[in-house]
Scaffold this motif. Sequence first.
Motif, short mmCIF file in Angstrom:
data_model
loop_
_atom_site.label_atom_id
_atom_site.label_comp_id
_atom_site.label_asym_id
_atom_site.label_seq_id
_atom_site.Cartn_x
_atom_site.Cartn_y
_atom_site.Cartn_z
N THR A 60 0.82 -1.21 0.00
CA THR A 60 0.00 0.00 0.00
C THR A 60 0.86 1.26 0.00
O THR A 60 1.94 1.30 0.60
N ASP A 61 0.37 2.27 -0.69
CA ASP A 61 0.96 3.60 -0.66
C ASP A 61 0.22 4.38 0.42
O ASP A 61 -0.99 4.59 0.34
N ASN A 62 0.95 4.82 1.45
CA ASN A 62 0.32 5.51 2.57
C ASN A 62 0.05 6.98 2.31
O ASN A 62 -0.50 7.68 3.18
N LYS A 63 0.47 7.49 1.14
CA LYS A 63 0.25 8.88 0.75
C LYS A 63 0.86 9.87 1.74
O LYS A 63 0.34 10.98 1.92
N ASP A 64 1.96 9.45 2.37
CA ASP A 64 2.65 10.33 3.31
C ASP A 64 4.17 10.19 3.18
O ASP A 64 4.92 10.48 4.11
N GLY A 65 4.60 9.68 2.01
CA GLY A 65 6.02 9.46 1.80
C GLY A 65 6.48 8.09 2.23
O GLY A 65 7.69 7.81 2.18
N THR A 66 5.56 7.23 2.66
CA THR A 66 5.92 5.87 3.05
C THR A 66 5.04 4.85 2.33
O THR A 66 3.96 5.17 1.84
N VAL A 67 5.54 3.62 2.30
CA VAL A 67 4.82 2.48 1.78
C VAL A 67 4.74 1.45 2.89
O VAL A 67 5.68 1.30 3.68
N SER A 68 3.61 0.73 2.98
CA SER A 68 3.48 -0.36 3.94
C SER A 68 3.30 -1.68 3.21
O SER A 68 2.56 -1.77 2.23
N LEU A 69 3.99 -2.69 3.70
CA LEU A 69 3.81 -4.06 3.23
C LEU A 69 3.18 -4.84 4.38
O LEU A 69 3.77 -4.93 5.46
N PHE A 70 1.99 -5.36 4.16
CA PHE A 70 1.30 -6.15 5.19
C PHE A 70 1.52 -7.64 4.88
O PHE A 70 1.29 -8.09 3.76
N THR A 71 1.95 -8.39 5.88
CA THR A 71 2.12 -9.83 5.72
C THR A 71 1.16 -10.54 6.67
O THR A 71 1.11 -10.22 7.86
N THR A 72 0.41 -11.50 6.14
CA THR A 72 -0.56 -12.24 6.94
C THR A 72 -0.41 -13.73 6.62
O THR A 72 -0.56 -14.14 5.47
N LEU A 73 -0.11 -14.52 7.62
CA LEU A 73 0.10 -15.95 7.43
C LEU A 73 -1.23 -16.71 7.43
O LEU A 73 -2.17 -16.34 8.13
N ILE A 74 -1.29 -17.77 6.62
CA ILE A 74 -2.47 -18.63 6.56
C ILE A 74 -2.04 -20.08 6.69
O ILE A 74 -0.93 -20.46 6.31
N GLU A 75 -2.93 -20.90 7.25
CA GLU A 75 -2.77 -22.35 7.28
C GLU A 75 -3.67 -22.95 6.21
O GLU A 75 -4.44 -22.25 5.55
N SER A 76 -3.60 -24.25 6.05
CA SER A 76 -4.51 -24.92 5.11
C SER A 76 -5.92 -24.89 5.66
O SER A 76 -6.16 -24.53 6.82
N ALA A 77 -6.88 -25.30 4.83
CA ALA A 77 -8.28 -25.29 5.23
C ALA A 77 -8.64 -26.45 6.14
O ALA A 77 -9.74 -26.49 6.71
N ALA A 78 -7.77 -27.44 6.29
CA ALA A 78 -8.06 -28.61 7.12
C ALA A 78 -8.29 -28.19 8.57
O ALA A 78 -7.63 -27.28 9.07
#
Length: 586
Positions: free
Chosen positions: A520-538
């Motif tokens: 994402t572009d934060n529109k304030d001179g910075t960028v954010s990278l969001f990381t979200t972990l997932i497991e399988s559907a089991a």
Amino acid sequence: MSRTRSVATSAASGRGVHRRSVLAAAGAVSLSAGIGYALHPTDSEAATDAQAPAADSRQAIAEPALAPYTKGTTLASVATPRNSSGYQRLGDGPGWQRVVRGELATPKSGRASRRRTLAAFVQFTDLHLQDVQNPLRAEFLRSNGVHAWRPHEALTVQGAVSLVERVNALKGAPVTGAPLGFVMTTGDNTDNNAHSELEWFLQVMSGGRISPNTGDPRHYEGVQNSGLKLYWQPDSTVRDNDKALGLPHLNGFLAAAIREVNSPGLNLPWYSTVGNHDGLALGCFGIHGDPYLAEFAIGGKKLMSLSAAEGKKLQDAIRDNKDPHGVGYRDLLKAHAREMRSVTPDEKRAPYTPADYLKAHLDPAYRGHGPTGHGYSSANLDAGTQYYTFRISADVIGISLDTTDACGMPNGSLGTAQLKWLDKTLTDNKDSYAVVFSHHTSTTMTNTWPDPARPAEKRHTGAEVLSVLSAHANVLAWVNGHVHQNVITPHQVSGGRSFWEISTASHVDFPHLARIIELTDNKDGTVSLFTTLIESAAPHRTDFTDLSQTGLAALYRELAFNTPGASKTLANTAVHRNTELVLKKG
């Protein structure tokens, strides 16, 4: 820096070509084969018409009202042991919170209301789909170290299909709600460079019915019905070493493990990056010039036991980077020919070459939701390369590297031609942000054996790759795997340039994770990278009487947790899991 949707490359004639259009459904398009010229339209969904209208880079990806959400991610719940001793049963545990990391830039207040999404995608890594009956496998190394073989390895296909089912059920990107553009696999898609495993991988990703069995079509033939106490014998009453530690007796397990599996295939486009296990026998040995080892893989004899001393000698050679062609492994197999057990020969276990790998990805039977070739193209096939670049979204390109040292040994490196191509690609696309994908991490690119196909070409380490990436202000992230652990590393260089290296845990060792990444572009001179972990559907909970496809996928996770010698720290600490990674705009 101004970011535009066009991506620069050069045609065979040397004229500049701008890529103007993207896949409407995915926002992800193959761009270049990694050898300096544009693809033909038949090689990808992309248009190459230089007269096509330029896209407006001011328009961000739409963000549906459903965001943010946690369901189906490790923010909501994580598989957690329900008891503290013996064989540990898993159940629903508390989720992992998101951590904001500001080592590379100070997070500014109000950014959540200002931010605009640049891209959102999913990373799979280290699936290690395994033909567990392949004679070339070295399960016998468990005599020297219990961690050298895992009791759950017969269930890799069921586990991978369940991961596909999880992605298909996601509502979108969990922070922004943006559509997920694609899935990228960052290598070790297969485990032992076998045609059987490659077919299963492509069917898991693109959809189809899979028979995770080779040799005798009627029953399993391998170490788990050998009667040897060295391995878990799930169907037998033998008091093996693993049962002594609490692993269960499961009647019908092996018959269920080789039963046909159905994969729905990803409902997103997917791309592929190559790893050392995809190109080397055991992920270690370059055997394509050795007829003995290639024939052994498809033959009718399998070594199942070995002394600890001999196992240590072989493992030391691998650890010390001494035997890239597997000469010592070949000699060991020859020396123990009389001790081998008979199995059913099968040509599907033959090692595949880099050309075979490319042809399989280009096969229309495995197209799924595309793109054709899953990043690779006929230009890669002609040039003998396995690296490329592609359009991720309006303002972001992706670069997939081939970090495998084709000579052999597990760690990686880059040849000079590829390193120069990487530098040029980043320069030519300086008006787009860039995300780099590879299998190896910056710290595991230490193997500089010469490539047999290019013996005069110098090989370059991870430190040299970092130097190239650090010279370009448009690099946001380097996304990789190989280490089977979550590790997120900030890279700060002079001139204010910085980027994040995001290494994700495998889907063969507990906790069996994949990762969603949002830019994402934060529109304030910075960028954010969001990381979200997932497991399988089991489900987290297992039922020893449920040997259905879903039941086996759940058991895959629980057995992995209980594997003797397995690390319990591969998820790592909170700062390496669900995060917001902030950096300055270049």
